[in-house]
Design a protein around this motif. Structure first.
Motif, PDB file in Angstrom:
ATOM      1  N   ASN A 115       0.807  -1.213  -0.062  1.00  0.00           N
ATOM      2  CA  ASN A 115      -0.013  -0.116  -0.190  1.00  0.00           C
ATOM      3  C   ASN A 115       0.819   1.373   0.057  1.00  0.00           C
ATOM      4  OD1 ASN A 115      -2.491  -1.516   0.259  1.00  0.00           O
ATOM      5  ND2 ASN A 115      -2.233  -2.004   2.087  1.00  0.00           N
ATOM      6  N   LEU A 116       1.932   1.130  -0.129  1.00  0.00           N
ATOM      7  CA  LEU A 116       3.357   2.272   0.030  1.00  0.00           C
ATOM      8  C   LEU A 116       3.244   2.610  -1.782  1.00  0.00           C
ATOM      9  CD1 LEU A 116       5.019   4.363   1.504  1.00  0.00           C
ATOM     10  CD2 LEU A 116       6.655   2.329   1.407  1.00  0.00           C
ATOM     11  N   ASP A 117       3.095   4.103  -2.146  1.00  0.00           N
ATOM     12  CA  ASP A 117       3.291   4.542  -3.205  1.00  0.00           C
ATOM     13  C   ASP A 117       4.750   4.920  -3.465  1.00  0.00           C
ATOM     14  OD1 ASP A 117       3.581   6.180  -5.508  1.00  0.00           O
ATOM     15  OD2 ASP A 117       2.028   7.327  -5.010  1.00  0.00           O
ATOM     16  N   PRO A 118       5.502   3.980  -4.287  1.00  0.00           N
ATOM     17  CA  PRO A 118       6.908   4.309  -4.213  1.00  0.00           C
ATOM     18  C   PRO A 118       7.389   5.776  -4.516  1.00  0.00           C
ATOM     19  CG  PRO A 118       6.093   2.458  -5.716  1.00  0.00           C
ATOM     20  CD  PRO A 118       4.963   3.269  -5.096  1.00  0.00           C
ATOM     21  N   LEU A 119       6.416   6.268  -5.233  1.00  0.00           N
ATOM     22  CA  LEU A 119       6.963   7.922  -5.229  1.00  0.00           C
ATOM     23  C   LEU A 119       6.925   8.474  -4.289  1.00  0.00           C
ATOM     24  CD1 LEU A 119       5.275   8.309  -8.865  1.00  0.00           C
ATOM     25  CD2 LEU A 119       7.525   7.528  -8.507  1.00  0.00           C
ATOM     26  N   THR A 120       6.694   8.259  -3.058  1.00  0.00           N
ATOM     27  CA  THR A 120       6.606   8.840  -1.881  1.00  0.00           C
ATOM     28  C   THR A 120       7.715   8.558  -0.873  1.00  0.00           C
ATOM     29  OG1 THR A 120       5.263   7.468  -0.652  1.00  0.00           O
ATOM     30  CG2 THR A 120       3.981   9.212  -1.871  1.00  0.00           C
ATOM     31  N   VAL A 121       8.526   7.734  -1.490  1.00  0.00           N
ATOM     32  CA  VAL A 121       9.536   7.236  -0.773  1.00  0.00           C
ATOM     33  C   VAL A 121      10.981   7.841  -0.994  1.00  0.00           C
ATOM     34  CG1 VAL A 121      11.158   4.944  -0.111  1.00  0.00           C
ATOM     35  CG2 VAL A 121       8.818   4.837  -0.619  1.00  0.00           C
ATOM     36  N   ARG A 122      11.618   8.441   0.040  1.00  0.00           N
ATOM     37  CA  ARG A 122      12.741   9.205   0.001  1.00  0.00           C
ATOM     38  C   ARG A 122      13.881   8.346  -0.494  1.00  0.00           C
ATOM     39  NH1 ARG A 122      12.587  12.181   5.255  1.00  0.00           N
ATOM     40  NH2 ARG A 122      13.901  10.236   5.963  1.00  0.00           N
ATOM     41  N   PHE A 123      14.883   8.514  -1.191  1.00  0.00           N
ATOM     42  CA  PHE A 123      15.968   7.786  -1.565  1.00  0.00           C
ATOM     43  C   PHE A 123      16.644   7.083  -0.355  1.00  0.00           C
ATOM     44  CE2 PHE A 123      16.624   9.260  -6.251  1.00  0.00           C
ATOM     45  CZ  PHE A 123      15.648   8.467  -6.562  1.00  0.00           C
ATOM     46  N   THR A 124      17.083   8.096   0.705  1.00  0.00           N
ATOM     47  CA  THR A 124      17.303   7.433   1.796  1.00  0.00           C
ATOM     48  C   THR A 124      16.995   6.272   2.611  1.00  0.00           C
ATOM     49  OG1 THR A 124      16.674   9.176   3.167  1.00  0.00           O
ATOM     50  CG2 THR A 124      18.813   9.645   2.438  1.00  0.00           C
ATOM     51  N   ASP A 125      15.517   6.289   2.600  1.00  0.00           N
ATOM     52  CA  ASP A 125      14.622   5.419   2.943  1.00  0.00           C
ATOM     53  C   ASP A 125      14.549   4.010   2.214  1.00  0.00           C
ATOM     54  OD1 ASP A 125      14.064   6.779   5.204  1.00  0.00           O
ATOM     55  OD2 ASP A 125      11.935   7.683   4.387  1.00  0.00           O
ATOM     56  N   LEU A 126      14.529   4.282   0.701  1.00  0.00           N
ATOM     57  CA  LEU A 126      14.590   3.258  -0.111  1.00  0.00           C
ATOM     58  C   LEU A 126      15.926   2.507  -0.119  1.00  0.00           C
ATOM     59  CD1 LEU A 126      13.247   1.782  -2.621  1.00  0.00           C
ATOM     60  CD2 LEU A 126      14.327   3.556  -4.148  1.00  0.00           C
ATOM     61  N   HIS A 127      17.022   3.072   0.035  1.00  0.00           N
ATOM     62  CA  HIS A 127      18.185   2.496   0.296  1.00  0.00           C
ATOM     63  C   HIS A 127      18.376   1.571   1.311  1.00  0.00           C
ATOM     64  CE1 HIS A 127      22.595   1.946   1.462  1.00  0.00           C
ATOM     65  NE2 HIS A 127      22.751   2.274   0.147  1.00  0.00           N
ATOM     66  N   LYS A 128      17.598   1.898   2.433  1.00  0.00           N
ATOM     67  CA  LYS A 128      17.620   1.164   3.474  1.00  0.00           C
ATOM     68  C   LYS A 128      16.843  -0.062   3.516  1.00  0.00           C
ATOM     69  CE  LYS A 128      16.675   1.403   8.650  1.00  0.00           C
ATOM     70  NZ  LYS A 128      15.795   0.231   9.063  1.00  0.00           N
ATOM     71  N   MET A 129      15.601   0.116   2.897  1.00  0.00           N
ATOM     72  CA  MET A 129      14.528  -0.747   2.279  1.00  0.00           C
ATOM     73  C   MET A 129      15.157  -2.176   1.522  1.00  0.00           C
ATOM     74  SD  MET A 129      11.101   1.643   1.897  1.00  0.00           S
ATOM     75  CE  MET A 129      10.089   0.338   1.600  1.00  0.00           C
ATOM     76  N   VAL A 130      16.028  -1.652   0.587  1.00  0.00           N
ATOM     77  CA  VAL A 130      16.545  -2.349  -0.216  1.00  0.00           C
ATOM     78  C   VAL A 130      17.442  -3.252   0.471  1.00  0.00           C
ATOM     79  CG1 VAL A 130      18.007  -2.708  -2.394  1.00  0.00           C
ATOM     80  CG2 VAL A 130      15.958  -1.212  -2.300  1.00  0.00           C
ATOM     81  N   THR A 131      18.426  -2.735   1.251  1.00  0.00           N
ATOM     82  CA  THR A 131      19.558  -3.523   1.867  1.00  0.00           C
ATOM     83  C   THR A 131      18.852  -4.503   2.850  1.00  0.00           C
ATOM     84  OG1 THR A 131      19.964  -1.618   3.423  1.00  0.00           O
ATOM     85  CG2 THR A 131      21.068  -1.853   1.379  1.00  0.00           C
ATOM     86  N   GLU A 132      17.834  -4.361   3.505  1.00  0.00           N
ATOM     87  CA  GLU A 132      16.916  -5.135   4.296  1.00  0.00           C
ATOM     88  C   GLU A 132      16.143  -6.303   3.642  1.00  0.00           C
ATOM     89  OE1 GLU A 132      14.790  -2.395   6.873  1.00  0.00           O
ATOM     90  OE2 GLU A 132      16.726  -1.728   7.940  1.00  0.00           O
ATOM     91  N   LEU A 133      16.157  -6.137   2.468  1.00  0.00           N
ATOM     92  CA  LEU A 133      15.366  -7.411   1.767  1.00  0.00           C
ATOM     93  C   LEU A 133      16.215  -8.684   1.913  1.00  0.00           C
ATOM     94  CD1 LEU A 133      14.217  -5.471  -1.728  1.00  0.00           C
ATOM     95  CD2 LEU A 133      12.637  -6.310   0.351  1.00  0.00           C
TER      96      LEU A 133
END
Length: 70
Positions: free
Chosen positions: A21-39
């Motif tokens: 339910n999270l719109d990817p365009l609302t995610v800051r790159f710093t948060d996206l970086h963290k989300m990716v590395t935690e996958l």
């Protein structure tokens, strides 16, 4: 499955599954970086990302998100 920064399609699918339910365009790159590395399965060097890579992941995720919204 092992993933790295250039596996944007695979990363996008996992991000959509984890955050449907999270719109990817609302995610800051710093948060996206963290989300990716935690996958699970992500094994690349966290320092090897850059703005272009994160943008490619975000756009792939956005496409998956739009498809899921119907």
């Amino acid at each position: 499955m092992k993933m790295g920064w250039h596996d944007s399609e695979e990363i996008a699918i996992l991000l959509l599954e984890k955050h449907p339910n999270l719109d990817p365009l609302t995610v800051r790159f710093t948060d996206l970086h963290k989300m990716v590395t935690e996958l699970p399965g992500f094994e690349d060097d966290p320092k090897k990302s850059n703005e272009a890579i994160l943008e490619a992941i975000q756009m792939a995720w956005h496409e998956e998100y739009q498809d899921a919204q119907g």
